[in-house]
Motif scaffolding. Structure first.
Motif: not given
Length: 157
Positions: A78-103
């Motif tokens: 559960s900790a590993i899955l939550a960590g992976v989900y947190a990393l994906v969420t961080a990538v989403e945040i950065i991509g959205l902030w810089y208005q990247k189409v892929w994000a």
């Protein structure tokens, strides 16, 4: 020239940032619990045995018993899955902030995949938290879908 971020996008980034912080907190709690699993079980058993249970203590006991009924491997996974989900969420945040189409597409896909699971969870039993998360995810999905379509139309011209 720097593109101005729409307010809706800023709200989505803030929502995702809160989610990221909750996920990181979850990972920390799970890892602490995993590292101290046997001591926490001993503490919960001695605490519960020594007290006269009130309504609040009964609730706490139910939560503790449910949590400690989990095997250490389940807590670790559960900790590993939550960590992976947190990393994906961080990538989403950065991509959205810089208005990247892929994000934008990443968020659309991930939220789109989660909606059927959320509907299933709501069918099993509606709680205020489940309903709130579902409504926010629907709003984010529809906003981003409209945003992406509108952006595609502008670039087509």
């Amino acid at each position: 020239m720097k593109r101005k971020r729409p307010i809706g996008l800023k709200i989505i980034v803030a929502y995702k940032a809160v989610l990221f912080l909750l996920l990181i907190l979850t990972v920390v709690v799970l890892l602490l619990a995993l590292n101290n699993h046997s001591r926490l079980i001993a503490f919960s058993e001695s605490y519960i045995l020594e007290s006269k249970l009130s309504l609040i203590e009964e609730f706490v006991e139910a939560v503790i018993n449910k949590f400690f009924a989990q095997q250490p491997n389940t807590i670790r996974d559960s900790a590993i899955l939550a960590g992976v989900y947190a990393l994906v969420t961080a990538v989403e945040i950065i991509g959205l902030w810089y208005q990247k189409v892929w994000a934008e597409f990443l968020v659309l896909i991930l939220i789109g995949l989660s909606i059927p699971l959320e509907i299933y969870e709501l069918a099993k039993g509606i709680t205020l938290l489940k309903l709130a998360v579902f409504m926010v995810n629907i709003a984010v999905f529809l906003y981003l879908l409209r945003f992406v379509i509108k952006k595609a139309r502008v670039h087509k011209r």
